[in-house]
Design an enzyme around this catalytic site. Structure first.
Site: not given
Lengths: 498, 176, 544
Positions: C201, C434
Site C-alpha cells: 500500500g 486528430g
C-alpha cells in the site's frame, strides 16, 4: 578564357576563384540546395542557382547538368577542382565536344592514368619500378586469395578508379579477404561509380612521396619537386610537407625523373601528381598518377613560389610554360595540416555541428585555404576536410616551430577537429626527426591528442565548476516575492475562484 | 543561503583519476604544489572560455547530464563525473554487491546509414572487431566493438538510417 | 543563557554528516529535576541515532534520514516536530516493537533556498522505517500544516511497509496519509523521493503525489514484492527488475526522475523546486538574470528539408528557453513526447513537445498519459504551457487500439482544453489530423498559435490523402508510382502548408523560426494577466 565555371565547392572552389579573378577571369559558382549559404559562393563573380534541381546524384558529379549550366551561363571553361569530375575522362571529353575548355589534362591522359591497370602497364614499359600485384582487375575474393598467396601477404585491395583512400583495404590473412573485398568494392562503387578493384603486395612501413609535374600542350614537362604525405590514417592524408626529409638530391633527381618520363609517355599537360612508395631501403615504387590538382598542392606552391592553378589555366589556354626545369628553385620548407571535422579521440569519426567560433592564426608564415566560416554547419553530406593550414619556415625545424605556434593560436569551437592531433604530432619526437612512415599514425602513436597533465586537472576543475554553478550558485537571483506579487485583477479572481 | 553540507567535490575522470576540490569551490587550482587563479567566463561573443596562467582556452560543454560532464577543453574531450565523498563510497559499496559484468551499448558516433551488419545476436566479439558498417560523409565507417564480449542485441537493420547516439548494438562484457 | 539552545551550526570538519538540528546540550549547567529529565531525554535521543545505525545504512549505499534532511535544507533552518513520540501500544503481543523515540520518521519544516518547505523522512534504521499508527500521525500532521501554510511538502520514503504488529491501525494510518495527499493535490506541490523500499500500500503515497524521484540501485517500488511473485507465479525476479528506478523510469512511468545517488537526487530536487510556486495562488519564483538572445538564426537550421528526416526537438527547446534552464521530466518514459519545465525571461513555463527523433513523434498511449498529467500540473500551479508540435498523428495498430488509445488520447485532449493557464503553440513541421487538434490547437482554447514555414497542417499526411482522394485514378494509372509522386508533391505544395491555416485564422502567424523566442516572449507578456472563468462544478469527468 573569359568565364570559368567552378564545378566544385568548399575551399578548392574558393582557391581556384581567387587565382582566376586575379587573372581577370569571371568566375561562376554553383549554389546547391544542400548548402545554399556556403562560403564559397561569396568569392564568385556570378552564382548559378541550382537549388531547385535536386537529384540523388550531387550536381558536381552530374556531367550533363554541369555542361548545361556552363552553356546557360555562357562559361567557356570549366575547372573541376579535385574529387567529383576532376578525373573523369568522359567529362573532359564532353567539355571538348561542347567547345568548353576543360582546365586539366587531355581525356586520353586522364583515362590512361586513371585506370590503374593501364597506368601500370605504361609505367612498366618505360621501366619505372613497381610492386607485384594482380595484372588487371579481380572479380571476386577467391581470385584475390589466389593472387595473394602467390605474391604473399599482406596485400592491399585498391579501387581501380580510385584515390584518396576510398575503396582501399589492407588484408593480412585469407579469412579477412572476403569482407574487405566487399567493403572495398562497395566503397569504390559508391565513390567512383565503378566497383572494380585490384590487389598488390603491401609494402610495410613505406613513405609516401609524390612528385608534382606540370606540362604544357607543346610537349614540355617539368617537375616542381616532391611532397611527403606519410602522415596518413587509413590511407587518408592528414599532413603533407615539401620537400621530404627522406630524399637527398640524387634520389630526388631519380624519382622526379621517373615522374617526368611517365608524364611525357602519356603526352601529359596541366598539373598532375605521380605517387611513389619509398621503402626502408630507399627503393621507390610507382603507385599511381593523379591527373588533377591535389589537396596538398599549396605546400609545393609555398616552396616554389609558383601558383599551380594559374599554370593550369595558362596551359588550358594553350600557353607555353614560361619556365624551364632549371628555373625552378625550391626555397624553405612548408607543412600543411588538414583540419578535418573529425573526433580524433573516438577514432577520427566525422564530427558534425555548427562552427561557433573560428579564429585563424595571423602570421606571415601562415596560409589558410578554407571553405568554412563562423556559422557554417558541418553535415555528414560532404567530405570532412574543412580547411587547410599551411605553414612555412626556412627549414624543417623552423617550419615545425611556426606550425606549433599557429596551431596554438587556432581557435575553433562547435565541432571536434583534427587540431589536437596536430598539436600532439608536431611535438612527437619521431615526427620531428623525420622518423615516420605511412603506418606511423596507426602503429606508432599511443595517444592521438596532446595529453597534458595540467590540462586534465584544469578540465576537472571546469567540470566541477559547472556542477557547482548548477547546484550551489548564489540563489539570490531567484525571487520568491515576485511570484507572490500578483496584481489585483489576477489575485482577486484567483482567490475568488476557490 | 548556500547549502554547504558537502565538504568537497571530487571529479573522477573516465580513466578513474580523482581530482579533489574543497567546497565551496573557489576560482583557484593547485597544480604541482602551486596555487593558480583560474576563471571560467561566458560571453555571447566568445562563448565559454577559461583563463589560466595568462592564457585563454576554449571550453565547450558536449554533454552534461546529472553529475556527468563531457567537455571539450582546448579542443580535447574529457569526461568526468562529479562525486561527493559519500557518493564515491556508495559507488564502491554497490560495486561489491554487484556482479562485475556490464552491458555496453554501442552508439552511432554520427548520423548515417547502416550499410552492413557484421555481427549477430549471440556472436562473440573481441575488442576492436567490426560490428557493423555505418556510411556517413561518403565513407564507410566500421563501428568497432569497444570491449570483449557477447552481442546481446542488434537494434538496427541493414539500410536503416540512424541518428547520432542511437543505440546500434548491445554487448555483454566478458567476465574476468 | 543565550547559548543554552544553540543549534550546532558549526561544521564538524572530521565528520561529513552531522545532523545540524540535534541540540547541543553538554554545555548546559542546570540542576533542577525537570531539566535533568530534559537533558536525559535529549541525550537518549542523541544516542538513539548512533554511528552503528548510520553505518548499517551506509553499508547499503544509503544515507540516513538525518543526513538526507541536512542535505535538503539550508543549514540550521530545519525544525523537527514530534521527535520524542513513542510507538503506539500493540493490541496483542506478536513480534517485538522497539520502544524508540520518533517512531521511525522525522518530520518538520525548514527552508530550501530560502523558502518554507515541509518534509518527512522515514528512518529505515528504526524498525525498518515501518509505518505504525504514531508514525502515520506524524506524517499526517505535517501534511496538514503544509496545506494550511500553502507550502510544498517533500516525502522521503525508506520503509519496509505497514507495521505488522500494529495491524489495522497502521493500515488506517496509510489511509489518512492518502486522504491528506488527495486533499492537498493541486493546492501545494507534493513530491516524493523514493530512497529505499516502498512496497504494498505504501506505493500509493508517492503515486498520488505530483512527482516521484527515485535512486538507482537502492530504491524499489512494487505493489507485490518478489517473494509474492515467486509464490503466486513461480517466477524468479529481483527487486530491481520488478520495481527498480530504471524500470519505473522507462517502462511504467511511475518515476519521473531518477539519479545515480542520493546526493544528486536531493540536489536535483532543490533545483526542481525552484521552478514551482509554493501553492496554487502564487506564481512560480522568478529568476532575474537572463542573457539569452531573443533572435537566434540557428533555429532555421534544425528542421530538415526532407519531411521524413528526424531531428532532436530538444535542440529547438534549448534555443527557445533561457540558457541551460530546460529541466526535462520523464525523459526515458514515452520519449516520443518531451515534457519539462524551463524559464523564459526568468519565468517558469511548461514545455510539451513532440520528439521526431523517437517514433517520428507520434502520440501513443504512454505519451498521452505522460503529457496529460504534466499539463494538469502546470494548469494547477499557474505555469504557462508552450507546445512545440511536430506530430504525424496517433500511433496506428491493433495493440494501441485494443489497449485504448481512444481513452488515453482523450486525456490529453481533456487536459489541454481544460487548462486555463496561458497556452502557446508553435507548429514546427507536421500537424496532421486528430493529433493537430489534440496538441493545443487554437480552436481548443489555445491562446496563440504560431507556425514555422516548414509546417504542414492538414487532415492527414500526403500519402494517405492521395491514396483516398485518388484511389480510382491511381488504380487505373499506367505508372501509379509516378502519378502518386506527382500528387504527393501537389498536396505538399498546395495543401500541407501553414499558409492556408494562416490566411483563414486557424493559426495566428507564420513566423521566421529565428524570431520564435521573441514571439513567445511577447505572447507570454500579453497573457500574463490571463483569467478564464470556469463554470462552477464539483469537478469535470476526465476520461481516466
Amino acid at each position: 578564357m573569359n568565364k570559368l565555371l567552378i564545378a566544385n565547392r568548399g575551399e578548392i572552389a574558393i582557391r581556384i576563384m581567387r587565382t582566376a579573378s586575379r587573372m581577370g577571369i569571371t568566375t561562376v559558382a554553383i549554389k546547391t540546395a544542400l548548402e545554399p549559404a556556403a562560403p564559397y559562393l561569396a568569392t564568385a563573380t556570378e552564382i548559378y542557382d541550382n537549388t531547385a534541381f535536386t537529384t540523388a546524384v550531387p550536381v558536381f558529379l552530374d556531367v550533363d547538368r554541369i555542361i548545361a549550366i556552363a552553356q546557360e551561363v555562357g562559361a567557356d571553361a570549366i575547372h573541376p577542382g579535385y574529387g567529383y569530375l576532376s578525373e573523369s575522362a568522359y567529362f573532359a571529353q564532353k567539355c571538348i565536344d561542347q567547345n568548353i575548355t576543360f582546365v586539366g589534362p587531355a581525356p586520353d591522359a586522364i583515362y590512361k592514368m586513371g585506370n590503374k591497370t593501364i597506368a601500370k602497364r605504361i609505367a612498366r614499359k618505360i621501366g619505372i619500378p613497381m610492386v607485384d600485384g594482380s595484372e588487371g582487375n579481380i572479380s571476386d575474393a577467391d581470385q584475390a586469395i589466389k593472387i595473394a598467396e602467390k605474391i604473399g601477404y599482406p596485400v592491399i585491395i585498391k579501387a581501380a578508379s580510385g584515390g584518396g583512400g576510398r575503396g582501399m583495404r589492407i588484408v593480412r590473412k585469407p579469412e579477412d579477404m572476403e569482407r574487405n573485398f566487399n567493403v572495398a568494392s562497395n566503397e569504390s562503387r559508391k565513390a567512383f561509380n565503378d566497383p572494380s578493384v585490384f590487389i598488390e603486395k603491401y609494402i610495410e612501413n613505406p613513405k609516401h612521396i609524390e612528385i608534382q609535374v606540370l606540362g604544357d600542350t607543346h610537349g614540355n614537362v617539368v617537375h616542381l619537386g616532391e611532397r611527403e604525405c606519410s602522415i596518413q590514417r587509413k590511407s587518408q592524408k592528414l599532413l603533407e610537407e615539401a620537400p621530404s626529409s627522406a630524399l637527398d638530391a640524387k634520389l630526388r633527381e631519380e624519382i622526379a625523373g621517373a615522374a617526368v618520363e611517365l608524364a611525357k609517355a602519356v603526352k601529359y599537360f596541366s598539373a598532375g601528381t605521380v605517387e611513389f612508395l619509398l621503402d626502408a631501403d630507399k627503393k621507390f615504387y610507382f603507385m599511381e598518377m593523379n591527373t588533377r590538382i591535389q589537396v596538398e598542392h599549396p605546400v609545393t606552391e609555398t616552396v616554389t613560389g609558383i601558383d599551380l592553378v594559374e599554370q593550369q589555366i595558362k596551359v588550358a589556354r594553350g600557353e607555353k610554360l614560361a619556365f624551364k626545369q632549371s628555373d625552378i628553385k625550391m626555397k624553405g620548407w612548408a607543412i600543411e595540416c588538414r583540419i578535418n571535422s573529425e573526433d580524433v579521440q573516438s577514432g577520427f569519426v566525422p564530427s558534425t555541428g555548427r562552427i561557433e567560433k573560428l579564429e585563424y592564426p595571423s602570421s606571415k608564415h601562415v596560409r589558410i585555404d578554407s571553405g568554412v566560416t563562423e556559422g557554417t554547419t558541418i553535415t555528414t553530406g560532404f567530405d570532412s576536410m574543412i580547411f587547410k593550414l599551411i605553414v612555412s619556415g626556412e627549414n624543417r625545424k623552423d617550419a615545425i616551430e611556426n606550425c606549433k605556434k599557429a596551431l596554438d593560436e587556432l581557435w575553433i569551437t562547435g565541432i571536434k577537429t583534427t587540431l589536437p592531433f596536430f598539436r600532439m604530432l608536431l611535438r612527437n619526437e619521431d615526427f620531428v626527426k623525420g622518423n615516420f612512415s605511412t603506418s606511423f599514425v596507426e602503429n606508432k602513436l599511443d595517444n592521438f591528442v596532446l595529453a597534458d597533465k595540467n590540462e586534465e586537472a584544469l578540465a576537472a576543475w571546469i567540470a566541477t565548476k559547472l556542477f557547482f554553478e548548477e547546484h550551489f550558485s548564489d540563489d539570490s537571483n531567484l525571487d520568491y516575492e515576485k511570484g507572490k506579487d500578483l496584481g489585483p485583477w489576477l489575485l482577486n479572481r484567483r482567490i475568488g475562484q476557490f | 543561503m548556500n547549502m554547504m553540507n558537502i565538504e568537497k567535490l571530487i571529479a573522477v575522470s573516465s580513466s578513474g583519476k580523482d581530482f579533489e576540490f574543497e567546497m565551496p569551490l573557489k576560482d583557484k587550482i593547485v597544480i604541482q604544489g602551486e596555487e593558480y587563479d583560474i576563471k571560467l567566463y561566458y560571453t555571447e561573443e566568445s562563448g565559454l572560455y577559461l583563463v589560466w596562467n595568462g592564457k585563454k582556452y576554449p571550453v565547450e560543454i558536449v554533454k552534461s547530464k546529472q553529475n556527468k560532464y563531457e567537455i571539450l577543453f582546448n579542443s580535447i574531450s574529457y569526461s568526468f563525473t562529479i562525486e561527493t565523498p559519500f557518493s564515491l563510497q556508495r559507488m564502491k559499496v554497490l560495486k561489491v554487491n554487484k556482479p562485475s559484468v556490464g552491458n555496453i551499448s554501442v552508439k552511432a558516433p554520427m548520423p548515417g546509414k547502416i550499410v552492413d551488419i557484421i555481427c549477430q545476436k549471440g556472436s562473440k566479439v573481441s575488442r576492436g572487431e567490426p560490428l557493423l558498417i555505418l556510411e556517413a560523409m561518403k565513407m564507410e565507417n566500421e563501428i568497432l566493438s569497444p570491449i570483449d564480449g557477447t552481442v546481446l542485441s542488434v537494434s538496427v537493420s541493414k539500410d536503416s538510417t540512424v541518428m547520432k547516439d542511437d543505440i546500434l548494438v548491445e554487448i555483454e562484457e566478458k567476465k574476468g | 543563557m543565550e547559548d543554552i539552545l544553540e543549534p550546532s551550526q558549526e561544521r564538524n570538519p572530521g565528520k561529513l554528516w552531522s545532523p545540524s538540528f540535534i541540540i547541543k546540550l553538554n554545555r548546559m549547567d542546570l540542576s533542577g529535576k525537570n531539566y535533568k529529565d530534559f537533558i536525559d531525554r535529549n541525550e537518549a535521543l542523541k544516542k538513539q541515532y548512533s554511528p552503528e545505525r548510520a553505518e548499517k545504512q551506509h553499508s547499503k549505499g544509503k544515507l540516513t534520514a538525518h543526513e538526507r534532511i541536512s542535505l535538503l535544507f539550508d543549514p540550521g533552518t530545519f525544525e523537527e516536530i514530534d521527535a520524542f513520540v513513542t510507538p503506539a501500544d500493540t493490541p496483542v503481543e506478536f513480534g517485538k516493537v522497539e520502544k524508540t523515540y520518533g517512531d521511525g520518521v522525522i518530520v518538520g519544516h525548514g527552508k530550501i533556498n530560502g523558502r518554507l518547505v515541509f518534509a518527512y523522512a522515514q528512518d529505515f534504521t528504526i524498525m525498518g522505517g515501518s509505518l505504525g499508527y504514531v508514525h502515520s500521525k506524524k506524517i499526517a500532521k505535517i501534511q496538514e500544516m503544509a496545506l494550511k501554510m500553502g507550502s510544498p511538502i517533500i516525502g522521503m520514503m525508506d520503509s519496509g511497509g505497514a507495521r505488522i504488529q500494529e495491524g489495522v491501525a497502521s493500515l488506517s494510518g496509510y489511509a489518512s496519509i492518502f486522504q491528506n495527499i488527495i486533499q492537498s493535490s493541486g493546492i501545494i506541490p507534493q513530491i516524493s523521493l523514493i530512497m529505499g523500499p516502498a512496497a504494498g500500500g505504501a506505493v500509493y503515497s508517492p503515486a498520488l503525489t505530483d512527482f516521484v524521484f527515485m535512486v538507482n540501485q537502492t530504491s524499489y517500488m512494487f505493489v507485490t514484492g518478489p517473494n509474492v511473485v515467486k509464490e503466486v507465479l513461480n517466477e524468479d525476479v529481483t527487486s530491481d527488475q520488478l520495481g527498480g528506478a530504471e524500470v519505473h523510469a522507462t517502462k511504467s512511468g511511475v518515476a519521473h526522475l531518477i539519479y545515480d545517488d542520493e546526493e544528486n537526487t536531493i540536489l536535483a530536487l532543490k533545483k526542481f523546486l525552484s521552478y514551482l510556486p509554493s501553492n496554487n495562488v502564487e506564481n512560480p519564483p522568478v529568476l532575474q538574470e537572463d542573457a539569452t538572445p531573443d533572435i537566434n538564426e540557428k533555429l532555421r537550421e534544425i528542421v530538415p528539408d526532407d519531411p521524413n528526416k528526424p531531428y532532436d526537438v530538444k535542440e529547438v527547446i534549448n534555443l527557445l528557453v533561457d540558457r541551460n534552464s530546460f529541466f526535462e521530466i520523464s525523459e526515458l518514459f514515452a520519449p516520443n513526447l518531451v515534457i519539462g519545465f524551463a524559464r523564459i525571461k526568468g519565468k517558469t513555463v511548461g514545455i510539451v513537445a513532440n520528439q521526431p527523433k523517437v517514433l517520428a513523434g507520434v502520440l501513443d498511449i504512454d505519451s498521452s498519459d505522460k503529457g496529460a498529467r504534466f499539463i494538469r500540473f502546470c494548469d494547477a500551479f499557474n505555469i504557462p504551457l508552450i507546445t512545440l508540435e511536430d506530430v504525424p498523428g496517433f500511433l496506428p495498430g491493433y495493440e494501441q487500439e485494443h489497449k485504448g488509445i481512444i481513452r488515453h488520447g482523450a486525456k490529453m485532449l481533456f487536459a489541454y482544453s481544460e487548462a486555463t493557464v496561458p497556452k502557446i503553440t508553435v507548429i514546427l513541421r507536421k500537424a496532421y489530423g486528430g493529433a493537430f487538434i489534440v496538441m493545443n490547437s487554437k480552436s481548443l482554447g489555445g491562446d496563440f498559435s504560431f507556425a514555422w514555414p516548414t509546417a504542414e497542417i492538414a487532415v492527414m499526411g500526403p500519402d494517405g490523402a492521395v491514396a483516398i482522394l485518388y484511389r480510382k485514378e491511381l488504380a487505373e494509372a499506367k505508372d501509379p508510382d509516378k502519378l502518386k509522386a506527382e500528387l504527393v508533391k501537389k498536396y505538399r505544395d498546395k495543401i500541407a502548408n501553414p499558409f492556408i491555416a494562416d490566411e483563414s485564422g486557424y493559426i495566428d502567424e507564420v513566423i521566421d523560426p529565428a524570431v520564435t523566442r521573441k514571439k513567445i516572449v511577447s505572447a507570454l507578456n500579453a497573457l500574463s494577466n490571463k483569467w478564464v472563468k470556469v463554470p462552477a462544478r464539483k469537478h469535470g469527468n476526465m476520461p481516466l
